[in-house]
Design an enzyme around this catalytic site. Sequence first.
Site, PDB file in Angstrom:
ATOM      1  N   ASP A  13       0.853  -1.348  -0.066  1.00 25.35           N
ATOM      2  CA  ASP A  13      -0.053   0.019  -0.019  1.00 25.35           C
ATOM      3  C   ASP A  13       0.915   1.403   0.005  1.00 25.35           C
ATOM      4  O   ASP A  13       0.578   2.321   0.553  1.00 25.35           O
ATOM      5  CB  ASP A  13      -0.980  -0.097   1.124  1.00 25.35           C
ATOM      6  CG  ASP A  13      -1.927  -1.283   1.383  1.00 25.35           C
ATOM      7  OD1 ASP A  13      -2.261  -1.731   0.090  1.00 25.35           O
ATOM      8  OD2 ASP A  13      -1.713  -1.860   2.290  1.00 25.35           O
ATOM      9  N   GLY A  40      -4.554  -4.029  -3.870  1.00 25.59           N
ATOM     10  CA  GLY A  40      -5.656  -3.017  -4.081  1.00 25.59           C
ATOM     11  C   GLY A  40      -4.933  -1.896  -4.408  1.00 25.59           C
ATOM     12  O   GLY A  40      -4.116  -1.631  -3.774  1.00 25.59           O
ATOM     13  N   HIS A  41      -5.152  -1.424  -5.389  1.00 23.83           N
ATOM     14  CA  HIS A  41      -4.587  -0.025  -5.806  1.00 23.83           C
ATOM     15  C   HIS A  41      -5.856   1.025  -6.172  1.00 23.83           C
ATOM     16  O   HIS A  41      -6.515   0.601  -7.044  1.00 23.83           O
ATOM     17  CB  HIS A  41      -3.621   0.098  -6.741  1.00 23.83           C
ATOM     18  CG  HIS A  41      -3.505  -1.041  -7.901  1.00 23.83           C
ATOM     19  ND1 HIS A  41      -2.850  -2.106  -7.587  1.00 23.83           N
ATOM     20  CD2 HIS A  41      -3.982  -0.836  -9.002  1.00 23.83           C
ATOM     21  CE1 HIS A  41      -2.823  -2.701  -8.854  1.00 23.83           C
ATOM     22  NE2 HIS A  41      -3.712  -2.217  -9.478  1.00 23.83           N
ATOM     23  N   GLN A 223       1.455  -6.705  -3.388  1.00 22.22           N
ATOM     24  CA  GLN A 223       2.295  -6.436  -1.985  1.00 22.22           C
ATOM     25  C   GLN A 223       3.787  -5.853  -2.058  1.00 22.22           C
ATOM     26  O   GLN A 223       3.867  -4.911  -2.963  1.00 22.22           O
ATOM     27  CB  GLN A 223       2.523  -7.917  -1.600  1.00 22.22           C
ATOM     28  CG  GLN A 223       1.043  -8.474  -1.412  1.00 22.22           C
ATOM     29  CD  GLN A 223       0.254  -8.890  -2.532  1.00 22.22           C
ATOM     30  OE1 GLN A 223       0.752  -9.752  -3.392  1.00 22.22           O
ATOM     31  NE2 GLN A 223      -0.922  -8.595  -2.923  1.00 22.22           N
TER      32      GLN A 223
HETATM   33  P1  IMP Z   1      -2.741 -12.958   1.605  1.00 24.48           P
HETATM   34  O1  IMP Z   1      -2.121 -12.367   0.725  1.00 24.48           O
HETATM   35  O2  IMP Z   1      -4.326 -12.715   1.475  1.00 24.48           O
HETATM   36  O3  IMP Z   1      -2.246 -14.436   1.839  1.00 24.48           O
HETATM   37  O4  IMP Z   1      -2.410 -12.458   2.979  1.00 24.48           O
HETATM   38  C1  IMP Z   1      -1.150 -12.373   3.567  1.00 24.48           C
HETATM   39  C2  IMP Z   1      -0.517 -10.988   4.367  1.00 24.48           C
HETATM   40  O5  IMP Z   1      -0.503 -10.254   3.291  1.00 24.48           O
HETATM   41  C3  IMP Z   1      -1.724 -10.542   5.236  1.00 24.48           C
HETATM   42  O6  IMP Z   1      -0.892  -9.847   6.318  1.00 24.48           O
HETATM   43  C4  IMP Z   1      -2.243  -9.421   4.325  1.00 24.48           C
HETATM   44  O7  IMP Z   1      -2.835  -8.335   5.019  1.00 24.48           O
HETATM   45  C5  IMP Z   1      -1.245  -8.943   3.538  1.00 24.48           C
HETATM   46  N1  IMP Z   1      -1.549  -8.441   2.053  1.00 24.48           N
HETATM   47  C6  IMP Z   1      -1.721  -9.019   1.012  1.00 24.48           C
HETATM   48  N2  IMP Z   1      -1.973  -8.131  -0.022  1.00 24.48           N
HETATM   49  C7  IMP Z   1      -1.574  -6.993   0.513  1.00 24.48           C
HETATM   50  C8  IMP Z   1      -1.648  -5.518   0.027  1.00 24.48           C
HETATM   51  O8  IMP Z   1      -1.940  -5.411  -1.300  1.00 24.48           O
HETATM   52  N3  IMP Z   1      -1.347  -4.647   0.808  1.00 24.48           N
HETATM   53  C9  IMP Z   1      -1.007  -4.931   2.084  1.00 24.48           C
HETATM   54  N4  IMP Z   1      -0.926  -6.085   2.419  1.00 24.48           N
HETATM   55  C10 IMP Z   1      -1.274  -7.009   1.926  1.00 24.48           C
END
Ligand code: IMP
Length: 429
Positions: A13, A40-41, A223
């Site tokens: 983010d 998410g952007h 991410q």
């Molecule tokens: P997952 O990717 O849904 O398996 O989540 C694993 C970890 O990555 C969690 O702590 C999520 O909150 C974090 N995470 C996944 N995608 C994002 C993103 O786009 N921004 C920030 N954190 C993310």
Amino acid sequence: MPAIVLVGAQWGDEGKGKATDLLGSRVDYVVKFNGGNNAGHTVVIDDEKYALHLLPSGILTPSCTPVIGNGVVVDLSVLFDELAGLDARGIDTSKLVISADAHVIAPYNRTLDKVTERFLGSRRIGTTGRGIGPTYADKMNRIGIRVQDLFDEGILRQKVEGALELKNQVLAKIYNRRAVTVDEVVEELIEHRDALRPMVADTGLLLSKALDDGKTVLLEAGQATLLDVDHGTYPFVTSSSATAGGACTGSGIPPTRIDRVVAILKAYTTRVGEGPFPTELLDDMGEHLRKTGGEYGTTTGRPRRCGWLDVVIGRYATRVNGVTDFVITKLDTLSGLDTVKVCVAYDVDGVRHDEMPMTQSEFHHAKPIYQDLPGWWEDISGCRTFEELPVNAQRYVETVEQMIGQRVSAVGVGPGRDEIISRHDLLEE
Ligand code: IMP
């Protein structure tokens, strides 16, 4: 011509759209190479806000071909919902290309993501619940379903059958959930097959030819560095490679063709989900950053954890990704503070660490050692040159640049596409 990798330097983010905006129409291809609809952007164009989760941001630039690479996991229903949403707003999405090798998120993996988190209780990761982790686990276990499988129904049924032999045991016997049938899974997976067919390509070959033809390819990470499955704060990470190395495996472009690595660094730090976060502020200042910076998840709406900038992480991101340029985002959020703190090292049980500690336990114990920098009060969102920034804001950027040891090529001063100060062209050495 150039292949540029774009990564997040912290826990996600950071606002990668800022770099995409700067490069604008000079980019011919934007490639998403990891992750899925956990990302998410938010992109703001002419006061219109677009929240994208799965689609690469290049989908909003008419001259650009957006590519979903082999390293991505695709939720087909989300894909077609996002495409329909953009089509309804008059955005042409017909250029989208999807790798035949990308894996698809099967419905049982969404269920497993959620029930596993519930089962883990206090040891949960705080995932987005979109089925990302279980889908990557299937890929590694060699029981995944790929985009190309959807076009051979016999093979698809065989693969789903094979996967369900294991999944149904886990769903029914461990989690007490209903077992799913091959028919219902296959039905959901092939629902959009006809619409999908023309988008599917050998994207590795396509991108290789594009580079041969002198096109500019931007490889955009989902991410960020500290959520990378190898280099992040494991196990509180996502399940894919979000660092620059992942750009190669997730797209089929070899390392020797990568020219620049741009990292996005938010002027402070945020994190969603569980896991260690040394500079986290649990007080009014944390709340102030969350409110001022609008720090709520684009995908889940969860409030983000907020804290001061941590340059130990900045240096680590430089090293792991081979960063050539940083873009600092959201500097405007720090306006109106007497003092701005920057974490320069950690105290781990009485020992100073200037580098990321080696072990998870040490990182959990890391206490930030701060340097105070003088703040500024002016509204900086109208500044378009570095010199227009208040002197203390300039000093903040220059100090961070020195501490991280890599140039800061641009600074974001607001959410709009033009609310940015460019100091060096991202495409130039
Ligand atoms: P997952 O990717 O849904 O398996 O989540 C694993 C970890 O990555 C969690 O702590 C999520 O909150 C974090 N995470 C996944 N995608 C994002 C993103 O786009 N921004 C920030 N954190 C993310």
